[in-house]
Write a protein that holds these residues in place. Sequence first.
Motif, short mmCIF file in Angstrom:
data_model
loop_
_atom_site.label_atom_id
_atom_site.label_comp_id
_atom_site.label_asym_id
_atom_site.label_seq_id
_atom_site.Cartn_x
_atom_site.Cartn_y
_atom_site.Cartn_z
N ALA A 33 0.96 -1.14 -0.22
CA ALA A 33 -0.01 -0.56 0.37
C ALA A 33 0.88 1.02 -0.14
O ALA A 33 0.68 1.90 -0.27
CB ALA A 33 -0.86 0.00 1.04
N GLN A 34 2.01 1.01 0.80
CA GLN A 34 2.91 2.51 0.71
C GLN A 34 4.05 2.74 -0.67
O GLN A 34 4.17 4.01 -0.78
CB GLN A 34 3.64 2.16 2.18
N GLY A 35 3.42 1.63 -1.46
CA GLY A 35 4.33 2.04 -3.32
C GLY A 35 5.40 0.93 -3.38
O GLY A 35 5.89 1.02 -4.84
N SER A 36 5.57 -0.18 -2.41
CA SER A 36 6.45 -1.30 -2.80
C SER A 36 5.92 -1.90 -4.33
O SER A 36 4.87 -2.36 -3.94
CB SER A 36 6.78 -2.12 -1.87
N SER A 37 6.77 -2.51 -5.04
CA SER A 37 5.87 -3.54 -6.16
C SER A 37 5.76 -4.85 -6.20
O SER A 37 6.57 -5.28 -4.51
CB SER A 37 7.18 -3.68 -7.74
N LEU A 38 4.71 -5.09 -6.44
CA LEU A 38 5.15 -6.68 -6.04
C LEU A 38 6.63 -7.83 -6.07
O LEU A 38 6.83 -8.55 -5.42
CB LEU A 38 3.91 -7.96 -7.26
N ARG A 39 6.67 -6.98 -7.18
CA ARG A 39 8.98 -8.14 -6.93
C ARG A 39 9.68 -7.64 -6.44
O ARG A 39 9.54 -8.74 -5.94
CB ARG A 39 9.35 -7.81 -8.75
N ARG A 40 8.96 -6.55 -5.67
CA ARG A 40 10.47 -5.78 -5.14
C ARG A 40 9.97 -6.63 -3.43
O ARG A 40 11.31 -7.45 -2.48
CB ARG A 40 10.60 -4.90 -5.03
N LEU A 41 8.44 -6.85 -2.96
CA LEU A 41 8.31 -7.73 -2.37
C LEU A 41 8.49 -9.49 -2.23
O LEU A 41 8.88 -9.48 -1.10
CB LEU A 41 7.15 -7.23 -1.84
N GLU A 62 11.41 -10.49 -3.78
CA GLU A 62 12.51 -10.63 -3.17
C GLU A 62 12.40 -10.16 -1.58
O GLU A 62 13.36 -10.52 -1.54
CB GLU A 62 13.32 -9.80 -4.11
N LEU A 63 11.99 -9.31 -0.80
CA LEU A 63 11.99 -8.84 0.47
C LEU A 63 11.89 -9.78 1.04
O LEU A 63 12.46 -10.39 2.24
CB LEU A 63 11.52 -8.08 0.86
N GLY A 101 12.73 -15.06 4.04
CA GLY A 101 12.56 -16.58 4.60
C GLY A 101 11.08 -16.93 4.42
O GLY A 101 10.19 -18.16 4.96
N VAL A 102 10.60 -16.46 3.87
CA VAL A 102 9.38 -16.34 3.19
C VAL A 102 8.93 -16.73 1.67
O VAL A 102 9.73 -15.43 0.82
CB VAL A 102 7.74 -15.73 3.35
N ARG A 103 8.32 -17.71 1.09
CA ARG A 103 8.65 -18.08 -0.11
C ARG A 103 7.09 -18.34 -0.55
O ARG A 103 6.10 -18.65 -0.77
CB ARG A 103 8.86 -19.83 -0.49
N VAL A 104 7.15 -17.26 -1.39
CA VAL A 104 6.00 -17.10 -2.49
C VAL A 104 6.60 -15.87 -3.42
O VAL A 104 7.32 -15.13 -3.86
CB VAL A 104 5.46 -16.29 -1.34
N SER A 105 5.04 -15.87 -4.42
CA SER A 105 5.46 -15.55 -5.90
C SER A 105 5.02 -14.41 -5.42
O SER A 105 4.41 -14.13 -5.09
CB SER A 105 4.99 -16.11 -6.80
N HIS A 106 5.02 -13.39 -6.64
CA HIS A 106 4.47 -12.37 -6.88
C HIS A 106 3.03 -11.97 -7.15
O HIS A 106 2.18 -11.36 -6.92
CB HIS A 106 5.02 -11.05 -8.12
N VAL A 107 2.71 -13.32 -7.83
CA VAL A 107 0.83 -13.72 -7.92
C VAL A 107 0.57 -13.91 -6.99
O VAL A 107 -0.51 -13.61 -6.21
CB VAL A 107 0.96 -14.08 -8.99
#
Length: 245
Positions: A44-52, A54-55, A60-66
């Motif tokens: 909501a603050q502005g980060s993109s899905l792909r950056r999130l 990677e973060l 230690g959280v494995r998840v896709s941008h979808v």
Amino acid sequence: MSSELVELLAHLTPSNKLWQQAKSLFVRNRVAPEAKIFASYLYAQGSSLRRLKELLHDLGVRVSHVGIWKWIQNLGRNLREKLFRRKRWRCLVVDETKIRTKRRWIFVFAAVDPENREIVNLLVTEHRETIDALGFLKRCLNYCNGKPVIVTDGGPWYYWPTRRLGLKHVVMCGGERNYIERWFETFKDRLRAFDCYFPTHGLESIKNFSAVFCFWYNKCRHHMSMKRPPSGGEGRFKTWLEVSS
């Protein structure tokens, strides 16, 4: 979920009760709900899905941008029916803007309270006609005790609806209208993270995203001049956990 992320979230919000409420938002919890809430706040603050993505991988959280996008959509669906509050609004500044999506242009109507800069209502629609303006003003009145003064830029689609609803209509350039213009700037600044257009053509997806953004804007984001969120309160991440209340 890594110990680093657990420690970070515990520092941000030590109350277990708030986390338990937040967990109820998600049906499936293969990924810890705490990580979902934290990621949605950053989004909501502005980060993109792909950056999130990677973060979260680094934490230690494995998840896709979808997968993250689905979290946001689920959150938006939960927020849409309880996003705005009923109050006696003295005046509402109303305007609309055009947003490019993957296949077409859509319109976003918004109403802001000029005293507190709070978004009173929002409508995502395919058209900008008189009937759309009428429907939006009716939605606004559902959250109003009494009939507020409606301030617009003089768009012809507002004249008949305001007369039809018995609302005082003031046409203004500058002044209180600057607040809605600034909000649209903030909204479009967030959309620039999507490159040149909103990455979907489905209205429901856009409505869900808009609900998440409005909740963050009204309740969590500190306004520079007021030093607090438009809805009042402490704001920031602790208030973000109210998405489940």
